[in-house]
Design an enzyme around this catalytic site. Sequence first.
Site, PDB file in Angstrom:
ATOM      1  N   GLY A  54       0.856  -1.186   0.000  1.00 34.55           N
ATOM      2  CA  GLY A  54       0.000   0.000   0.000  1.00 34.55           C
ATOM      3  C   GLY A  54       0.885   1.227   0.000  1.00 34.55           C
ATOM      4  O   GLY A  54       2.071   1.130   0.321  1.00 34.55           O
ATOM      5  N   CYS A  81       5.419  -5.967   1.712  1.00 34.58           N
ATOM      6  CA  CYS A  81       5.718  -4.532   1.625  1.00 34.58           C
ATOM      7  C   CYS A  81       5.020  -3.749   2.741  1.00 34.58           C
ATOM      8  O   CYS A  81       5.334  -3.948   3.903  1.00 34.58           O
ATOM      9  CB  CYS A  81       5.377  -4.004   0.231  1.00 34.58           C
ATOM     10  SG  CYS A  81       6.156  -2.417  -0.085  1.00 34.58           S
ATOM     11  N   TYR A  82       4.046  -2.898   2.426  1.00 39.79           N
ATOM     12  CA  TYR A  82       3.336  -2.206   3.507  1.00 39.79           C
ATOM     13  C   TYR A  82       2.748  -3.225   4.476  1.00 39.79           C
ATOM     14  O   TYR A  82       2.740  -3.022   5.691  1.00 39.79           O
ATOM     15  CB  TYR A  82       2.220  -1.316   2.938  1.00 39.79           C
ATOM     16  CG  TYR A  82       1.364  -0.664   4.001  1.00 39.79           C
ATOM     17  CD1 TYR A  82       1.784   0.501   4.635  1.00 39.79           C
ATOM     18  CD2 TYR A  82       0.151  -1.228   4.401  1.00 39.79           C
ATOM     19  CE1 TYR A  82       1.015   1.089   5.638  1.00 39.79           C
ATOM     20  CE2 TYR A  82      -0.624  -0.663   5.401  1.00 39.79           C
ATOM     21  CZ  TYR A  82      -0.191   0.499   6.011  1.00 39.79           C
ATOM     22  OH  TYR A  82      -0.951   1.067   7.007  1.00 39.79           O
ATOM     23  N   HIS A 168       8.622  -7.704  -3.146  1.00 45.10           N
ATOM     24  CA  HIS A 168       7.402  -8.192  -3.812  1.00 45.10           C
ATOM     25  C   HIS A 168       7.634  -9.562  -4.461  1.00 45.10           C
ATOM     26  O   HIS A 168       8.139  -9.631  -5.578  1.00 45.10           O
ATOM     27  CB  HIS A 168       6.966  -7.183  -4.883  1.00 45.10           C
ATOM     28  CG  HIS A 168       6.418  -5.929  -4.287  1.00 45.10           C
ATOM     29  ND1 HIS A 168       5.101  -5.788  -3.929  1.00 45.10           N
ATOM     30  CD2 HIS A 168       7.019  -4.767  -3.948  1.00 45.10           C
ATOM     31  CE1 HIS A 168       4.900  -4.597  -3.405  1.00 45.10           C
ATOM     32  NE2 HIS A 168       6.047  -3.948  -3.404  1.00 45.10           N
ATOM     33  N   GLU A 170       5.490 -11.423  -5.751  1.00 44.81           N
ATOM     34  CA  GLU A 170       4.519 -11.648  -6.835  1.00 44.81           C
ATOM     35  C   GLU A 170       5.004 -11.141  -8.188  1.00 44.81           C
ATOM     36  O   GLU A 170       4.472 -11.542  -9.217  1.00 44.81           O
ATOM     37  CB  GLU A 170       3.170 -11.004  -6.478  1.00 44.81           C
ATOM     38  CG  GLU A 170       3.117  -9.471  -6.480  1.00 44.81           C
ATOM     39  CD  GLU A 170       3.630  -8.827  -5.194  1.00 44.81           C
ATOM     40  OE1 GLU A 170       4.332  -9.498  -4.413  1.00 44.81           O
ATOM     41  OE2 GLU A 170       3.344  -7.631  -4.983  1.00 44.81           O
ATOM     42  N   ASP A 226     -15.268 -12.660 -22.927  1.00 45.24           N
ATOM     43  CA  ASP A 226     -16.079 -12.938 -21.739  1.00 45.24           C
ATOM     44  C   ASP A 226     -17.479 -13.430 -22.092  1.00 45.24           C
ATOM     45  O   ASP A 226     -17.940 -14.451 -21.573  1.00 45.24           O
ATOM     46  CB  ASP A 226     -16.177 -11.695 -20.845  1.00 45.24           C
ATOM     47  CG  ASP A 226     -14.806 -11.140 -20.498  1.00 45.24           C
ATOM     48  OD1 ASP A 226     -13.824 -11.896 -20.609  1.00 45.24           O
ATOM     49  OD2 ASP A 226     -14.714  -9.957 -20.122  1.00 45.24           O
ATOM     50  N   LYS A 366      -9.117 -12.561 -16.193  1.00 42.11           N
ATOM     51  CA  LYS A 366      -9.170 -12.701 -17.651  1.00 42.11           C
ATOM     52  C   LYS A 366      -8.402 -13.934 -18.140  1.00 42.11           C
ATOM     53  O   LYS A 366      -8.878 -14.678 -18.999  1.00 42.11           O
ATOM     54  CB  LYS A 366      -8.571 -11.443 -18.284  1.00 42.11           C
ATOM     55  CG  LYS A 366      -8.837 -11.321 -19.760  1.00 42.11           C
ATOM     56  CD  LYS A 366     -10.178 -10.683 -19.952  1.00 42.11           C
ATOM     57  CE  LYS A 366     -10.554 -10.426 -21.359  1.00 42.11           C
ATOM     58  NZ  LYS A 366     -11.807  -9.668 -21.432  1.00 42.11           N
TER      59      LYS A 366
END
Length: 508
Positions: A54, A81-82, A168, A170, A226, A366
């Site tokens: 954040g 992180c945050y 991070h 990710e 979609d 997606k």
Amino acid sequence: MEKILVLDFGGQYNQLIARRVRENGVYAEIKPYNKISVSQIEAEGYKGVIFTGGPNSVYDESSPHFDKEILNCSIPILGICYGAQLMAYMAGGEIASANDISEYGKTKIYYEKSKLTSNIPGTSICFMSHTDYIKSVPHGFKVIAKTDNCPTAAMCNEEKSLYAVQFHPEVTHTEYGKEILKNFLFEICRCSGDWKMDEFIEKAVAEYKQTLKGKRVLLALSGGVDSSVCAVLLNKAIGENLTCIFVDHGLLRKDEGDFVEKTFGKQFGLNLIRVNAQERFLSKLKGVTEPEQKRKIIGEEFIRTFEDEAKKIGKIDVLAQGTIYPDIIESGLGDSATIKSHHNVGGLPDVISFEQIVEPLRYLFKDEVRIVGEKLNIPKELVWRQPFPGPGLAVRIIGEITKDKLETLREADSIFREELKKADESANQYFAVLTDTRSVGVMGDARTYGVTVALRAVTTDDFMTAQWSRLSFEVLEKASSRITNEVSGVSRVVYDITSKPPATVEWE
Ligand code: XMP
């Protein structure tokens, strides 16, 4: 179903964290930190919680905080992180801010042994983005990673299954990020990894067979990923009780309308109604040049056309929509308390009555929708197709839309796309635009005064920002030469070399 909670503190990578978790076969949900309590988290039975990053500092008065009790309820937590600083702060550690400690980008990191860092080398590269840092870890915690600048790049309290990383894991720049997330999910949270797309399809089909039994369901099929996946999935469950209305507004690319009809009507045998509404849309758009007005007219007319067609069908019980997960995620820091029902082209029909809305893809990202599409044997060119705006070619023709201009643009666009495909060059979105500029040319011995076509190709992860694609001169040359030779009335081709920002991807 086992699931992980991604507790959103406003970080920019939150959706990415959830996707990374799901890539491991574990279902992840994102919830804003201020919309869920510790008792709800316990009641939901999450196998683990991830605190996201954040933009704040934990000592800011306005910064997002969370009930400390979460640290005592024996659910494993990973702070990122945050989220790492927040965990340290909540548990009584000390956070400090110092510009000389601040790190951004790829950073060398040194790991110590722990469950979180098992099976990864002692030294590697991680991706950092922070100014505040954990100066002293809380009682009961130990440091399990450092960098040259940051004394606590990771910490843990193994007894309580609390883990935190300043970097991070990710993002792909972190070399062993995947392994760290895997360790958290499988060694620490003891997940089994049973979230699989095959099972998703089976479960969804079984569920809708039951819940939609005997009901008439209506879906607006656009030919986009979609709505296409939604249609084929529901067709598997309820067959002819699903009616799909495909409004062809006449603003589609070359042969697109026929392709949609052939694929869904013939190949999949869907109960499909194609409405050829080009005249209706063109007459509404006559004389209109202002981009926003074009969009509004098309959105509104789309709904009216859909309604007119639906009224002919008779009673509808359920409206199906291809809403996907990013459409419904709320922002942790925003004040958008309501989850919006999303529609690509402008809202829900208001004159057809129906009792219920179903959104079979509402929990999928997606890329997961694309996997489902492939598993349902939807043609690759549809499943992997580039984004195409709801208002179609109308926002790629500068000025008034006419049949002739649409024809010119369709041909030019089709040549450009064909050449790019042949050359095997990659861009995330690419198309032609018909400008309202005419220029002088020479063809044979004669002077011409034709229109200018602009080519646009962008490279991007999320379409929020985009780079103009560095296509080869050869492919541009080929496309330009073919367009000026084969498309009558075009005397000049230019290539758009503007990134986003300051430009948008579309010209209008
Ligand atoms: P812009 O032009 O805003 O486009 O940079 C970003 C992405 O969004 C697509 N786009 C739309 N998609 N309805 C849509 O479904 C729209 O009205 C619309 N306008 C832009 C655009 O093609 C690009 O991928």
